[in-house]
Design a protein around this motif. Structure first.
Motif, PDB file in Angstrom:
ATOM      1  N   GLU B  65       5.756  -4.782   5.186  1.00 11.11           N
ATOM      2  CA  GLU B  65       6.503  -5.717   4.338  1.00 11.11           C
ATOM      3  C   GLU B  65       6.433  -7.130   4.897  1.00 11.11           C
ATOM      4  OE1 GLU B  65       7.250  -4.676   1.556  1.00 11.11           O
ATOM      5  OE2 GLU B  65       7.036  -2.528   1.949  1.00 11.11           O
ATOM      6  N   LEU B  66       6.389  -7.237   6.225  1.00  8.27           N
ATOM      7  CA  LEU B  66       6.271  -8.559   6.839  1.00  8.27           C
ATOM      8  C   LEU B  66       4.964  -9.223   6.394  1.00  8.27           C
ATOM      9  CD1 LEU B  66       7.801 -10.401   8.787  1.00  8.27           C
ATOM     10  CD2 LEU B  66       6.463  -9.445  10.653  1.00  8.27           C
ATOM     11  N   THR B  68       3.305  -8.620   3.589  1.00  8.06           N
ATOM     12  CA  THR B  68       3.449  -8.989   2.175  1.00  8.06           C
ATOM     13  C   THR B  68       4.253 -10.286   2.059  1.00  8.06           C
ATOM     14  OG1 THR B  68       3.342  -6.678   1.471  1.00  8.06           O
ATOM     15  CG2 THR B  68       4.401  -8.217  -0.050  1.00  8.06           C
ATOM     16  N   LEU B  69       5.260 -10.397   2.916  1.00  5.30           N
ATOM     17  CA  LEU B  69       6.121 -11.589   2.892  1.00  5.30           C
ATOM     18  C   LEU B  69       5.368 -12.843   3.327  1.00  5.30           C
ATOM     19  CD1 LEU B  69       9.143 -12.600   2.618  1.00  5.30           C
ATOM     20  CD2 LEU B  69       9.276 -12.288   5.087  1.00  5.30           C
TER      21      LEU B  69
END
Lengths: 410, 410
Positions: B65-66, B68-69
């Motif tokens: 997720e990091l 993607t962020l």
């Protein structure tokens, strides 16, 4: 054990704290035994910040690049919400529109969804994961990032619910449901437990801006049960469904109103075929949207023509009408931008006579002059002077007893 | 008519104004007849802002997720730069890492590039477009967004240049090239017109942080001519190339230094096989990186062992060494965290004797005590007390006449 699609708008995910509150709400649904797909918008303010930078660089930003730019807004939210779920011990995975192949046409900034590949999502749901999908965005067949236009996240949620055959699509907003009318105008306004898609469409297009019209149409077309709820307080919200046989529908579901109307009238136009086109053609070419249209027989083989536009377009429309009047040899052009439109909406109207006359009687008793009337199958609209808005809505709300679930026709 | 890959870091694209300046520079290259692919980082501050939000939500953010962020950071820049080019009438298209299939392994936050699909890029270049690619990011075989780790945009640029067989890969930074040493320490420090990959690697790993080591290695491996230039002022920068036969290489290209060193010494260790492992094993297990390692014969069949670590790890390493010393029955443990490492770097060193002795003589003349010495084929490093850093670097810079292009060995 239901499959639920939940959609949270920009305000609901507007800060780290709110994203954590959304994660808590999602986890509660999972703990209830539901499978959950979450669709999120960009954090409130983010899209405008991005568009602001774009406009500093290019007065009219290239649509393809604008889509690539603003799509980052939802991508930030999906990652943060997935982290918030992981932090609570709930396995979750984020997906951009492209990653779950929300395939759209190539009309940048207002693309339309064509299909969604649900295999990846189903795999994650089966593995016990919450799936977090970026709303508002998709990808075209060439791999270009597209966006669906304003309110597109609602459409994404409904489309996902339809593709997944979800049991319910829940739209979380800053209101706790659909009301019989605006509670700021009528404090006695009541939250509706359910409303039909058709009624919702009329309510939405008439200024009850709870949901985007497109998403309601979409939900109706694919028969996706849609529920509007508050992301800030608990409650059942309002369920939007197909009209069901056997259920006694209330005659009137709600009263919608639209404040930003302006009326234009052109009188004494020679009545000949194609006259409506000659009058409205220039308006359409100027990209002015026309709402209500009325045509009456005037004196001496002439006709009187009236229509309404958004108040912002009034001056432009009036100029155009004056030119048209000269060309057509019309007698007079007049306009009024201090008007409002009020509409009674209800599918029950179909099977009950007397609604219109009751409406007109109530307004007459309050000495409110009706300037225009238009009707459809499930709606009666009147245009009145804007100073009477509150008085008229309250009187109608009382007369049709909208504050109580049962409606009388006396 | 050359094919150029230009890379601009976060500072170079840190504001709308700077993005416009980059667009101007890119357009100048196009006007010179070059085909240009631009690789950009996130606007300065943006990556940290995103990571800050992530850490508020999750102390150790989920790597998937990091990625993607933070990948949104470069996506914003590619869109804005493409708009800035379009606004100047220069056709341009932006691509995320996923869109040009910068395929990586699945090691989130430090993925390695495996391949790049250049078909789309070549098509755009042939159509006269500038291609703007998001640095730092890629996509794995499952379509998951990955990032390459700090400085990854340099690696992206070099990988693209290699895949496209570009004529040059230009890295725009806030310095105008590679210097013989840090100009803040030696005002007479001179910009090098060219330097070899090997020298650059030694300079970079020794604290001349102009380029990421990985990108230099990569450029060397694929023989991509790399040029370091300033994005704020015009100039030829420094070209980093393979060592060429026939060109007289300067003996010394530059002086690198590293301030954050600390030295640990363990004396009187019984000299037995595997002793180095017994000493350094616990250090490695504690994830402490060791830089220089020296082992001397001590008194009475014992050995003295010295190594350096980053100053931040000094206390931890010292604790570990005291335990090890007890276990091994060593005589004494000592340490010093007020030291610096200074290195002479130059491929010409290979074919010239006397460099080391000249270096030691210069330091002796300044009464600077040398605490450690290490050498490699193209480098001589000494460790000295940190208070002598400036004095030593200036004396060496003068002695080896680095302020003039010709180097004498007298």
């Amino acid at each position: 054990m239901a499959l639920i699609v939940q959609k949270y708008g920009g305000t609901s995910v507007g800060s780290v704290e709110r994203i954590q509150a959304v994660a808590e709400r999602v986890q509660r649904a999972v703990n209830n035994g539901d499978s959950v797909v979450v669709v999120v918008s960009a954090m409130s303010g983010e899209t405008n910040r991005l568009i602001g930078m774009a406009k500093e660089i290019q007065a009219e930003p290239t649509p393809r690049e604008l889509d690539t730019l603003v799509a980052t807004g939802e991508q930030v939210t999906i990652a943060l919400l997935s982290m918030a779920l992981q932090a609570r011990g709930q396995d979750a995975r984020s997906y951009t529109g492209a990653q779950v192949r929300i395939l759209t046409d190539s009309t940048h900034t207002k693309a339309r969804i064509q299909s969604i590949d649900t295999d990846t999502i189903r795999g994650d749901l089966d593995a016990g994961r919450v799936v977090v999908v970026a709303g508002f965005q998709g990808v075209d067949e060439h791999g270009q990032i597209t966006t669906l236009g304003r309110g597109g996240s609602d459409t994404s949620a409904v489309a996902l619910a339809a593709a997944l055959k979800a049991d319910e699509c829940q739209i979380y907003t800053d209101v706790d449901g659909v009301y019989t009318t605006d509670p700021r105008v009528v404090p006695k306004a009541r939250r509706l437990d359910r409303i039909t898609f058709e009624e919702m469409l009329e309510m939405a297009s008439l200024g009850s801006k709870v949901l985007q019209i497109r998403s309601v149409e979409f939900a109706g077309k694919y028969n996706v049960p849609l529920r509007v709820l508050s992301s800030f307080q608990d409650g059942p919200g309002t369920l939007i469904t197909l009209e069901e046989d056997g259920v006694e529908e209330p005659v009137i579901s709600g009263i919608a109103f639209h404040k930003d109307e302006a009326q234009l009238t052109i009188k004494g136009v020679p009545d000949s075929p194609g006259i409506a086109y000659k009058i409205l053609g220039p308006i359409g070419e100027a990209n002015i949207e026309v709402d209500m249209i009325l045509q009456n027989i005037g004196a001496d083989d002439t006709t009187d023509f009236t229509f309404t536009v958004h108040r912002n377009d009034f001056d432009k429309a009036l100029d155009l009408m004056r030119k048209t009047a000269d060309e057509l040899g019309a007698r007079e052009v007049s306009g009024n931008h201090n008007i409002v439109k009020i509409s009674l909406v209800g599918v029950g109207m179909r099977s009950h006579a007397g609604i219109a006359s009751k409406m007109f009687r109530v307004l007459a008793e309050e000495k409110i002059n009706i300037r225009m009337i238009a009707t459809s199958e499930i709606k009666i609209s009147v245009v009145i002077d804007d100073k009477y808005l509150e008085l008229a809505v309250r009187a109608l709300h009382d007369a049709f007893e909208l504050d109580t679930p049962e409606v009388s026709l006396s």
